[in-house]
Enzyme design. Structure first.
Site, PDB file in Angstrom:
ATOM      1  N   ARG A 519       1.501 -15.827  -8.680  1.00 29.93           N
ATOM      2  CA  ARG A 519       1.352 -14.517  -8.357  1.00 29.93           C
ATOM      3  C   ARG A 519       2.191 -13.546  -9.360  1.00 29.93           C
ATOM      4  O   ARG A 519       3.397 -13.932  -9.161  1.00 29.93           O
ATOM      5  CB  ARG A 519       1.759 -14.220  -6.911  1.00 29.93           C
ATOM      6  CG  ARG A 519       2.142 -12.776  -6.689  1.00 29.93           C
ATOM      7  CD  ARG A 519       2.150 -12.561  -5.095  1.00 29.93           C
ATOM      8  NE  ARG A 519       1.115 -12.485  -4.328  1.00 29.93           N
ATOM      9  CZ  ARG A 519       0.797 -12.021  -3.336  1.00 29.93           C
ATOM     10  NH1 ARG A 519       1.694 -11.372  -2.387  1.00 29.93           N
ATOM     11  NH2 ARG A 519      -0.402 -12.238  -2.707  1.00 29.93           N
ATOM     12  N   HIS A 546      -7.721 -10.517  -6.826  1.00 32.96           N
ATOM     13  CA  HIS A 546      -7.098 -11.333  -5.766  1.00 32.96           C
ATOM     14  C   HIS A 546      -8.292 -12.309  -4.983  1.00 32.96           C
ATOM     15  O   HIS A 546      -8.776 -11.843  -3.964  1.00 32.96           O
ATOM     16  CB  HIS A 546      -6.561 -10.428  -4.566  1.00 32.96           C
ATOM     17  CG  HIS A 546      -5.498 -10.940  -3.564  1.00 32.96           C
ATOM     18  ND1 HIS A 546      -5.188 -12.358  -3.891  1.00 32.96           N
ATOM     19  CD2 HIS A 546      -4.843 -10.402  -2.474  1.00 32.96           C
ATOM     20  CE1 HIS A 546      -4.235 -12.636  -2.766  1.00 32.96           C
ATOM     21  NE2 HIS A 546      -4.180 -11.385  -2.154  1.00 32.96           N
ATOM     22  N   GLN A 549      -8.057 -14.018  -1.556  1.00 29.41           N
ATOM     23  CA  GLN A 549      -8.166 -13.111  -0.571  1.00 29.41           C
ATOM     24  C   GLN A 549      -9.708 -12.735  -0.100  1.00 29.41           C
ATOM     25  O   GLN A 549     -10.370 -12.972   0.916  1.00 29.41           O
ATOM     26  CB  GLN A 549      -7.575 -11.710  -0.947  1.00 29.41           C
ATOM     27  CG  GLN A 549      -7.676 -10.850   0.172  1.00 29.41           C
ATOM     28  CD  GLN A 549      -6.963 -10.984   1.500  1.00 29.41           C
ATOM     29  OE1 GLN A 549      -5.806 -11.207   1.422  1.00 29.41           O
ATOM     30  NE2 GLN A 549      -7.829 -11.107   2.578  1.00 29.41           N
ATOM     31  N   ASP A 641      -7.796  -1.318   2.318  1.00 31.37           N
ATOM     32  CA  ASP A 641      -6.605  -1.964   1.970  1.00 31.37           C
ATOM     33  C   ASP A 641      -5.465  -0.939   1.565  1.00 31.37           C
ATOM     34  O   ASP A 641      -5.783   0.526   1.675  1.00 31.37           O
ATOM     35  CB  ASP A 641      -6.819  -2.678   0.358  1.00 31.37           C
ATOM     36  CG  ASP A 641      -5.590  -3.388  -0.211  1.00 31.37           C
ATOM     37  OD1 ASP A 641      -4.568  -3.480   0.611  1.00 31.37           O
ATOM     38  OD2 ASP A 641      -5.506  -3.834  -1.102  1.00 31.37           O
ATOM     39  N   CYS A 681      -7.002  -6.310   4.409  1.00 28.77           N
ATOM     40  CA  CYS A 681      -6.286  -7.682   3.922  1.00 28.77           C
ATOM     41  C   CYS A 681      -4.812  -7.835   4.195  1.00 28.77           C
ATOM     42  O   CYS A 681      -4.314  -8.759   3.885  1.00 28.77           O
ATOM     43  CB  CYS A 681      -6.321  -7.791   2.322  1.00 28.77           C
ATOM     44  SG  CYS A 681      -5.780  -6.454   1.347  1.00 28.77           S
ATOM     45  N   ARG A 709      -7.045 -16.991   5.338  1.00 32.58           N
ATOM     46  CA  ARG A 709      -6.389 -17.201   4.007  1.00 32.58           C
ATOM     47  C   ARG A 709      -6.063 -18.769   3.922  1.00 32.58           C
ATOM     48  O   ARG A 709      -6.187 -19.376   2.983  1.00 32.58           O
ATOM     49  CB  ARG A 709      -5.034 -16.274   3.750  1.00 32.58           C
ATOM     50  CG  ARG A 709      -5.362 -14.722   3.879  1.00 32.58           C
ATOM     51  CD  ARG A 709      -6.051 -14.606   2.276  1.00 32.58           C
ATOM     52  NE  ARG A 709      -5.145 -15.139   1.418  1.00 32.58           N
ATOM     53  CZ  ARG A 709      -4.188 -14.389   0.786  1.00 32.58           C
ATOM     54  NH1 ARG A 709      -3.791 -13.251   1.371  1.00 32.58           N
ATOM     55  NH2 ARG A 709      -3.465 -14.808  -0.086  1.00 32.58           N
TER      56      ARG A 709
END
Ligand code: PLP
Length: 721
Positions: A519, A546, A549, A641, A681, A709
């Site tokens: 990340r 992402h 996700q 988001d 998310c 996830r």
């Protein structure tokens, strides 16, 4: 012994009373049956509404194993504690006074009929008639086929005992006309099971209760199929509130161990005296232990609520299939997990056959009715899996298995762990459309508990330069579930690109661990690491994408919407990294993508162009809107988001102003398609990008999405390791 030999022996030596399906079951767990080759079949039959707590439930096995080692059978001439406890438990739960145990439903009903006749005769000579409903089913003994309202089960076996009267079901006037001073009992099922899942109207049961009382007759409810949680309440009569004088049970009560019961209240509970009735095996310690375990599990695991919730979901999913295959699938009916599906073209048995070939076992009560009575432990993902299999069967039957959207892959994808061994996932475009479908198929198997310990002894490193809750926990959890270990390397531990060059970090880690999960902010750093590693590198979010996700999000859509081919996903808000992965993955999965975003917050033009290219290739649509309600119109999923992401804190005020009017509200959801879902998310800022009543409302699948996830990432790791 091969399945063929088993079938041959059965055909040669067993009386031919059953038409069996071509399936030999050698093992079963939860809601799945396994044949000798290991092929799994989802069990929507549950041993004909029997295996309430699913197969091989550990608590059930433990209770029975313990009892097996103590004592199996003792006869009814002595006492045994499990039977005494079960008698107390059932009477307490049902508000009844006494119970007579049996080995089956037919025997429980036989007991009820004998009881009613003895009681009636004691009141007046000739008060022995049993009034029951046409299309009812009460068992296969002579008395119960006589009481049952299906002549095909009784006619060949005459002469039958007298005293049975049959009336059309749910017809109050017919019942009134049939009940008189000769009536010993009115005998009904709260939902006719074998007769085709016909639900008794509440008013009908209320009327039956009043008639029985008026004529000093008993109301007997046959709860052999509806009882013990099948309809989402412990007893089927609880939906109407009409309590019977006598209630019979079997099927779900033993969870697979033969046990039945005839319960009675008031004077009906005092009819039998010693010598009146009996059964050698009934209520033996094993049977009673099994029933106690089933009742314990139902209570401990909230299976009544589960049956209601999952039953509703299942009926919703059937309604989707009805829209797609109107000749084959009509309206559904029933309560909880006792569901009948109308088959308009009258080919229900064909559907059963095709469903079994696609890994779903159910049965047809007639050529016009499919019956679904799965274990009460059924989950949402089981429903999705089962409906995908049913859909595949219907596509075969109706010859529509080629979909209009190019690139859409059959839902029955078979895929094994390791199928992408050594591959990186830096962005969605690292995987082909087929591989994306396969990841989702693997994720479903992961979620069903079928993929674990496929990476035993391996090590994963999480190299994280940004904070994380879901991603960290889900990756570490996923590694553990695969039998691998995971280590977390925070921002200050590594000094990526500062204390040590990106390339050197990659070269060192590649020699020590088996997968690197990163990340970071900068996609260039991610690419640099991937180039210097020979192990798989997974993007756990950078400024560009992402991807993990997005896989979790489409998995959630599949679970809640069924086949997502041709469905529309609308994203409302910032055209950020999450939006980028969604718009790239949507076309690969045959999903139309829309975005509503203010000027200045549009997606990266290169990503948009690539997504448009993919959409053209796969025959899906890509559309941009600036009015959220227009983007939401008719959409199947609405996604948002946060407006201010990690690292953008100083822009917060400007962003809040720009996104005014982009909140996903209940009003926006009203524009979406019926049954649409809301996704986020997380972390969420309630009141900003999403209204509280959407987060917590009926549309929200946000927390299922968060859980996914874990499953999606476990699938990705299982695929690349
Ligand atoms: N009653 C009802 C409502 C049933 O559905 C059944 C079985 O299908 C029976 C009685 C007979 O039960 P068993 O087969 O255990 O004798």
């Amino acid at each position: 012994m091969t399945t063929e030999t088993v079938m041959d022996l059965d055909h040669k030596y067993a009386m031919t009373t059953y038409k069996r399906n071509p399936l030999e079951v050698v093992r079963a767990e939860g809601v799945r049956l396994y044949d000798p080759t290991g092929r799994d079949v989802i069990d929507f039959l549950a041993g004909v509404a029997v295996c309430a707590v699913g197969h091989s439930h550990p608590r059930y096995i433990a209770a029975l194993t313990e009892q097996l080692q103590r004592v199996v059978h003792v006869s009814n001439l002595v006492y045994n504690a499990p039977a005494a406890k079960l008698a107390e438990r059932l009477c307490t739960l049902a508000g009844m006074d006494r119970v007579f145990f049996t080995n089956s439903g037919a025997e429980a009903n036989e007991a009820a009929i004998k009881l009613a006749r003895k009681r009636g005769t004691a009141i007046a000579a000739g008060k022995t008639q049993i009034v029951s409903a046409l299309a009812s089913f009460h068992g296969r003994t002579i008395a119960t086929v006589t009481a049952g309202g299906q002549p095909k089960y009784s006619e060949p076996f005459g002469p039958l005992p007298g005293g049975s009267v049959h009336v059309p079901f749910n017809d109050c006037d017919a019942l009134t006309a049939a009940v008189n001073e000769h009536t010993a009992a009115i005998f009904l099922e709260p939902i006719q099971g074998e007769g085709g899942i016909n639900v008794a109207d509440d008013a009908y049961l209320i009327h039956a209760r009043a008639l029985a009382d008026a004529h000093n007759a008993l109301l007997i409810l046959d709860e052999v199929q509806t009882g013990v949680g099948r309809t989402g309440t412990l007893w089927g009569w609880q939906h109407s509130g009409v309590k019977p004088d006598v209630m019979t049970l079997a099927k779900g009560l033993g969870g697979g161990f033969p046990v039945g019961a005839c319960l009675a209240v008031g004077d009906a509970a005092r009819v039998f005296v010693p010598g009146d009735h009996g059964s050698t095996y009934a209520g033996n310690p094993m049977a009673a232990t099994a029933a106690l375990a089933v009742l314990d599990i139902i209570g401990a695991e909230g299976l009544l609520a589960n049956a209601q919730i999952i039953g509703t979901l299942l009926q919703e999913r059937i309604a989707h299939l009805a829209l797609e295959f109107p000749e084959w699938i009509g309206a559904s009916r029933g309560r909880g997990l006792m569901i009948g599906v109308n088959v308009p073209n009258g080919h229900a048995r064909e559907i059963v056959g095709a469903a079994l070939s696609n890994g779903l076992l159910m049965n047809a009560t007639s050529e016009h009715t499919l019956r679904m009575v799965p274990p009460l432990v059924l989950t949402e993902s089981d429903v999705c899996d089962a409906m995908d299999r049913l859909k595949a069967a219907l596509q075969q039957l109706s010859g529509t298995s080629i979909t209009a959207i190019r690139g859409a892959v059959s839902t029955a994808i078979s895929v094994e762990p390791g199928f992408l061994a050594g591959r990186d996932l830096l962005g969605i475009d690292d995987f082909s459309s087929k591989e994306c479908h396969q990841i989702l198929a693997l994720a479903k198997r992961v979620k069903a508990g079928q993929i674990s310990n496929t990476a035993t002894g391996k090590v994963g490193a999480l190299l994280f330069e940004k904070p994380s809750l879901r991603t960290k926990v889900s990756f570490l959890g996923a590694l553990a579930k695969l039998g691998a270990s995971g280590m977390y390397l925070g921002k200050d531990e590594v000094g990526l690109g500062k204390r040590e060059s990106v390339e050197d970090v990659g070269r060192v880690l590649t020699r020590m661990v088996d997968v690197l999960i990163v990340r970071t902010f900068d996609p260039v750093i991610l690419k640099g690491l991937a180039d210097s590693c020979t192990i798989p590198v997974i993007n756990a979010l950078d400024d560009a994408e992402h991807p993990c996700q997005a896989f979790a999000d489409f998995l959630t859509m599949q679970e809640h919407l069924g086949d997502i081919t041709g469905k529309t996903l609308t994203y409302i808000g910032d055209g950020n990294n999450v939006a980028a992965s969604l718009m790239l993955l949507a076309p690969k999965l045959g999903v139309h993508f829309r975005i509503a975003c203010p000027d200045g917050y549009v997606p990266d033009p290169q990503v948009w162009a690539r997504a448009a290219e993919l959409a053209a290739e796969h025959g899906t649509k890509m559309e941009r809107f600036s009015v959220p309600s227009e983007a939401a119109a008719g959409a199947d999923a609405i996604y948002t988001d946060v407006w201010t992401s990690m690292g953008q804190e100083e822009e917060h005020a400007r962003r809040m102003a720009a996104f005014t009017g982009y909140t996903v509200t209940a009003e926006i959801m009203q524009h979406a398609a019926p049954g649409a879902i809301a996704l986020h998310c997380l972390p969420a800022h309630r009141g900003d990008e999403i209204a509280d009543d959407v987060m917590e409302g009926p549309w929200s699948r946000v927390f299922a999405q968060a859980e996914n996830r874990l499953h999606a990432q476990q699938a990705i790791l299982a695929a690349v390791l």
